[in-house]
Write a protein that holds these residues in place. Structure first.
Motif, short mmCIF file in Angstrom:
data_model
loop_
_atom_site.label_atom_id
_atom_site.label_comp_id
_atom_site.label_asym_id
_atom_site.label_seq_id
_atom_site.Cartn_x
_atom_site.Cartn_y
_atom_site.Cartn_z
N LYS A 1 24.21 -23.00 -41.17
CA LYS A 1 24.60 -24.07 -42.12
C LYS A 1 24.24 -23.67 -43.55
O LYS A 1 25.09 -23.72 -44.45
N SER B 1 23.59 -20.79 -44.72
CA SER B 1 24.30 -19.56 -45.11
C SER B 1 25.74 -19.87 -45.54
O SER B 1 26.25 -19.24 -46.47
N GLN C 1 22.18 -13.91 -47.13
CA GLN C 1 20.85 -13.36 -46.86
C GLN C 1 20.71 -13.11 -45.37
O GLN C 1 20.88 -14.02 -44.56
N GLY D 1 18.21 -28.00 -38.87
CA GLY D 1 18.63 -28.09 -37.48
C GLY D 1 17.47 -28.16 -36.50
O GLY D 1 17.66 -28.57 -35.35
N ASP E 1 31.86 -12.61 -37.58
CA ASP E 1 31.65 -11.15 -37.76
C ASP E 1 31.01 -10.51 -36.54
O ASP E 1 31.26 -9.33 -36.25
P1 GTP Z 1 18.32 -24.34 -39.99
O1 GTP Z 1 18.12 -24.52 -41.46
O2 GTP Z 1 17.06 -24.00 -39.27
O3 GTP Z 1 18.99 -25.52 -39.36
O4 GTP Z 1 19.33 -23.06 -39.78
P2 GTP Z 1 20.75 -22.85 -40.47
O5 GTP Z 1 21.82 -23.42 -39.60
O6 GTP Z 1 20.74 -23.26 -41.88
O7 GTP Z 1 20.93 -21.25 -40.37
P3 GTP Z 1 20.76 -20.18 -41.55
O8 GTP Z 1 21.84 -20.30 -42.54
O9 GTP Z 1 19.36 -20.23 -42.04
O10 GTP Z 1 21.03 -18.83 -40.74
C1 GTP Z 1 20.24 -18.45 -39.63
C2 GTP Z 1 20.33 -16.93 -39.45
O11 GTP Z 1 21.66 -16.57 -39.10
C3 GTP Z 1 19.99 -16.15 -40.74
O12 GTP Z 1 19.24 -15.00 -40.39
C4 GTP Z 1 21.33 -15.77 -41.29
O13 GTP Z 1 21.32 -14.57 -42.01
C5 GTP Z 1 22.17 -15.63 -40.02
N1 GTP Z 1 23.61 -15.95 -40.26
C6 GTP Z 1 24.10 -17.06 -40.84
N2 GTP Z 1 25.45 -17.01 -40.88
C7 GTP Z 1 25.80 -15.83 -40.31
C8 GTP Z 1 27.05 -15.21 -40.06
O14 GTP Z 1 28.15 -15.69 -40.36
N3 GTP Z 1 27.01 -13.98 -39.43
C9 GTP Z 1 25.84 -13.39 -39.07
N4 GTP Z 1 25.91 -12.19 -38.48
N5 GTP Z 1 24.65 -13.96 -39.29
C10 GTP Z 1 24.62 -15.16 -39.90
#
Ligand code: GTP
Ligand code: MG
Length: 181
Positions: A19, A21, A32, A64, A122
């Protein structure tokens, strides 16, 4: 120029589906590799021009992790739009997405615009030229996502915050469903 339409948008979904990201890609065109989990929620804004219109998204990026689950209603209660995110390599995250859609339909505004987003495209892409998919990595089929979206009246996209694939399209798609202020 016409004034911007403000749209309150909330992101929901299991921990680590991407989310924050997706928001980072949309707001800062950045990614990141080891993004830290969100604590509570984060607030960001970003303008988006769609044809003649400018939409100013006021984005609540929720956490999350299960310990923050009770906070979510505060953020979706006044939302005009929601993005429900799952990870296409994690079946449990798709089950969680179903639950979020159900909860939104029961508790959020009746006219809320919801987009269902299967992220991390990806990871399933083949290395050479992006043709075809790597065997066995995908755990939620495109059809499962499409069917849920069709049943529940949602927009549907598969995205990659890492490569930017379809990320802007999600926000453009939502913007197109928001009526003129
Ligand atoms: P919470 O804040 O805990 O709810 O997680 P979140 O849903 O915000 O996930 P976040 O964006 O922190 O991403 C979690 C992990 O997944 C990180 O290490 C990101 O780099 C990775 N990530 C996010 N989007 C992608 C994607 O499209 N591809 C890949 N390969 N990794 C991703
Ligand atoms: Mg986050």
């Amino acid at each position: 120029p016409t004034p911007a339409t403000s749209v309150k948008l909330v992101l929901l979904g299991e921990a680590a589906v991407g989310k924050s990201s997706l928001v980072l890609r949309f707001v800062s065109n950045d990614f990141q590799e080891n993004k830290e989990p969100t604590i509570g929620a984060a607030f960001l804004t970003q303008k988006c021009t769609i044809g003649e219109r400018t939409i100013k998204y006021e984005i609540w990026d929720t956490a999350g992790q299960e310990r923050f689950a009770s906070l979510a209603p505060m953020y979706y209660r006044n939302a005009q739009a929601a993005i429900v995110v799952y990870d296409i390599t994690k079946p449990a995250s798709f089950i969680k997405a179903r639950h979020w859609v159900k909860e939104l339909h029961e508790q959020a505004a009746k006219d809320i615009t919801i987009a269902l987003v299967g992220n991390k495209y990806d990871l399933v892409q083949d290395d050479d030229e992006g043709q075809g998919e790597r065997e066995g990595v995908r755990k939620v089929s495109v059809e499962e996502g499409q069917n849920l979206a069709a049943e529940e009246g949602l927009l549907f996209y598969e995205t990659s915050a890492k490569t930017s694939y379809n990320v802007n399209d999600v926000f453009i798609g939502i913007g197109n469903k928001i009526p003129e202020a």
